[in-house]
Design a protein around this motif. Structure first.
Motif, PDB file in Angstrom:
ATOM      1  N   ARG A 152      -6.811   4.184 -33.091  1.00 23.22           N
ATOM      2  CA  ARG A 152      -7.450   5.376 -32.504  1.00 23.22           C
ATOM      3  C   ARG A 152      -7.163   5.496 -31.005  1.00 23.22           C
ATOM      4  O   ARG A 152      -8.045   5.810 -30.191  1.00 23.22           O
ATOM      5  N   GLN A 153      -5.925   5.242 -30.629  1.00 19.91           N
ATOM      6  CA  GLN A 153      -5.546   5.276 -29.221  1.00 19.91           C
ATOM      7  C   GLN A 153      -5.092   6.687 -28.838  1.00 19.91           C
ATOM      8  O   GLN A 153      -3.952   7.083 -29.054  1.00 19.91           O
ATOM      9  N   THR A 154      -6.007   7.443 -28.263  1.00 17.61           N
ATOM     10  CA  THR A 154      -5.737   8.839 -27.930  1.00 17.61           C
ATOM     11  C   THR A 154      -4.707   8.999 -26.810  1.00 17.61           C
ATOM     12  O   THR A 154      -4.174  10.091 -26.615  1.00 17.61           O
ATOM     13  N   ARG A 155      -4.421   7.901 -26.074  1.00 18.05           N
ATOM     14  CA  ARG A 155      -3.442   8.011 -24.990  1.00 18.05           C
ATOM     15  C   ARG A 155      -2.070   8.424 -25.510  1.00 18.05           C
ATOM     16  O   ARG A 155      -1.263   8.985 -24.758  1.00 18.05           O
ATOM     17  N   TYR A 156      -1.806   8.173 -26.807  1.00 17.18           N
ATOM     18  CA  TYR A 156      -0.509   8.551 -27.361  1.00 17.18           C
ATOM     19  C   TYR A 156      -0.367  10.074 -27.468  1.00 17.18           C
ATOM     20  O   TYR A 156       0.753  10.591 -27.501  1.00 17.18           O
ATOM     21  N   LEU A 157      -1.481  10.783 -27.518  1.00 19.72           N
ATOM     22  CA  LEU A 157      -1.408  12.246 -27.530  1.00 19.72           C
ATOM     23  C   LEU A 157      -0.848  12.752 -26.207  1.00 19.72           C
ATOM     24  O   LEU A 157      -0.061  13.712 -26.183  1.00 19.72           O
ATOM     25  N   ASP A 158      -1.256  12.108 -25.112  1.00 27.45           N
ATOM     26  CA  ASP A 158      -0.691  12.468 -23.809  1.00 27.45           C
ATOM     27  C   ASP A 158       0.799  12.140 -23.759  1.00 27.45           C
ATOM     28  O   ASP A 158       1.596  12.908 -23.187  1.00 27.45           O
ATOM     29  N   SER A 159       1.178  11.021 -24.374  1.00 25.80           N
ATOM     30  CA  SER A 159       2.593  10.636 -24.404  1.00 25.80           C
ATOM     31  C   SER A 159       3.417  11.657 -25.183  1.00 25.80           C
ATOM     32  O   SER A 159       4.542  11.996 -24.787  1.00 25.80           O
ATOM     33  N   ILE A 160       2.843  12.151 -26.285  1.00 26.68           N
ATOM     34  CA  ILE A 160       3.547  13.168 -27.083  1.00 26.68           C
ATOM     35  C   ILE A 160       3.732  14.441 -26.264  1.00 26.68           C
ATOM     36  O   ILE A 160       4.825  15.033 -26.237  1.00 26.68           O
ATOM     37  N   GLU A 161       2.675  14.879 -25.594  1.00 29.36           N
ATOM     38  CA  GLU A 161       2.776  16.095 -24.776  1.00 29.36           C
ATOM     39  C   GLU A 161       3.814  15.931 -23.674  1.00 29.36           C
ATOM     40  O   GLU A 161       4.592  16.858 -23.406  1.00 29.36           O
TER      41      GLU A 161
END
Length: 461
Positions: A152-161
């Motif tokens: 559940r590491q939401t930081r990867y969403l920033d990486s995708i963006e």
């Protein structure tokens, strides 16, 4: 005279502004095959509007043209197979569609899918940007699956963006931006620990309803499916309001502050869930239909009228006692067989395409039922053209005692009965009226459904 010329020009200007041309030219490896172009304004019902059809020539070349008012998801059918595209008003596309040759004994779900290559497009890069952004998103999900979904590491969403911005630094289309936004929101929902409250707050509360955006509608369906049975609603109070009438029901739904603040969203949520209730018991179906008719009369949103109309159109077409679509097909011996020839019988249509463990098991069960039914139920197996030879051998080897029909070029018959997967079953009552569409599978509740429909009593021997 000058005034008339000006008025005529003004009318033409309005017309061309409201419906602009789309031209798709290209080539397929399927020659002399029916081609159809559908545009999807109603993604709630996955209901496409046919905007053009034609046929590939002897070299596989084709051209499809139509008019759309906005950016829309589209689907191009090559015979029974299809590819998806995003089309823009006033744009042209040069594409190539390759339909793989399928091996025998491969199940429907294991078939190789057709591929689409857009060689040129005058859509300002919109389709390419959607494809590239999805490749980046899917790549991250595959590479970092454990960290994203289990950790559940939401930081990867920033990486995708950030990865999307590096690859596509100049996205100007609002359609592409919202597509990326709601794709990422669906990931956020999957890893959230609050039941989706934050997703609702950020992506639906006070946000525009994006009817033609597939990423939005996919998330909408996941977020609001069966929401009537979830807090803050109380089941007893909900059922009482539902039975009282449309006004009482709407007032109760508005006790949810989210729905009260977002009337357009609230109405779409109600339509979506009421349509599901139309699949229930006869009493529930009647009440749900009354609610939908009320919304259609009262709504301020043209999209909602269209969604309800499309649902009713599709539902009534295959509703019990509706007229069944007649057909005439060749059997395995080359004889013409028509559905109307069995107007005095209860008929079970079985649609097949390819072989799988599921269809093998259902064929075995269907043979047992056929021996039990004797002449009380007429079975008709309809095979797609490319699988007809395979099933003809199987029918001869297994000695099935009912007709095998060749679908041939009559692929629109699948749409007439809303066949989406194989094997699929439809029961036709005497008088060529719809009995059940779809009907249960032979290894499901088919026997009980047939017995009830034929008013037969007793258990299977």
């Amino acid at each position: 005279m000058k005034r008339w010329i000006f008025t005529t020009f003004f009318v033409l200007l309005i017309f061309t502004a409201s419906a602009q041309n789309v031209t798709i030219t290209g080539r397929s490896n399927k020659t002399n095959t029916l081609m159809r172009l559908f545009a999807y304004e109603d993604l709630i019902n996955d209901y496409g509007t046919l905007i053009d059809q034609g046929q590939t020539d002897e070299k596989g070349n084709f051209i499809l043209e139509g008019s759309v008012k906005q950016v829309l998801p589209a689907r191009i059918y090559v015979g029974l197979e299809y590819v998806d595209l995003i089309i823009c008003p006033n744009a042209t596309y040069d594409i190539e569609i390759i339909v793989p040759e399928q091996k025998e004994n491969v199940s429907y779900f294991e078939k190789e899918l057709p591929t689409l290559r857009v060689k040129r497009a005058s859509d300002k890069g919109l389709y390419r940007q959607i494809v590239v952004s999805e490749e980046i998103i899917n790549g991250y999900l595959i590479e970092h699956f454990n960290q994203i979904y289990r950790g559940r590491q939401t930081r990867y969403l920033d990486s995708i963006e950030n990865a999307i911005r590096r690859e596509l630094p100049d996205i100007k289309s609002d359609y592409v931006k919202s597509h990326i936004r709601y794709k990422l929101a669906s990931i956020r929902l999957a890893i959230s620990a609050d039941g989706g409250k934050k997703v609702i707050s950020e992506y639906f509360d006070g946000q525009p309803v994006l009817y033609a955006q597939s990423a939005y509608i996919d998330l909408f369906k996941e977020m609001f499916d069966n929401c009537f049975s979830k807090p803050p609603y109380e089941l007893h109070a909900l059922n009482e309001a539902f039975a009282t009438g449309p006004v009482a029901f709407k007032n109760y739904l508005d006790t949810n502050p989210l729905m009260a603040r977002n009337p357009q969203l609230a109405e779409l949520v109600a339509i979506f869930n009421l349509q599901k209730l139309c699949q229930g018991s006869s009493q529930t179906r009647q009440l749900a239909s009354e609610h939908l008719n009320y919304i259609k009369r009262q709504t301020h949103y043209a999209e909602h009228k269209n969604i309800i109309d499309n649902f009713v159109k599709r539902f009534n077409r295959l509703a019990p006692d509706a007229e069944a679509t007649d057909f005439t097909l060749k059997d395995s011996n080359g004889n013409d067989i028509s559905l109307s020839g069995f107007s005095k019988d209860l008929v079970l249509l079985q649609f097949v395409d390819g072989q799988s463990p599921i269809s093998e098991r259902q064929f075995a069960e269907l043979r047992n039922l056929h021996l039990q039914w004797q002449d009380s139920v007429q079975i008709l197996t309809i095979a797609t053209r490319d699988q007809m030879a395979f099933y003809k051998r199987q029918f001869e080897e297994k000695r099935y005692g009912w007709p095998l029909l060749d679908l041939g070029n009559n692929i629109l018959l699948l749409e007439a009965y809303n066949v989406r997967t194989f094997p699929e079953y439809v029961l036709i009552k005497p008088g060529t009226k719809i009995g059940a569409a779809p009907a249960p599978a032979p290894d499901g509740n088919l026997e009980a459904t047939v017995r009830k429909m034929a008013q037969k009593k007793g258990s299977r021997k």
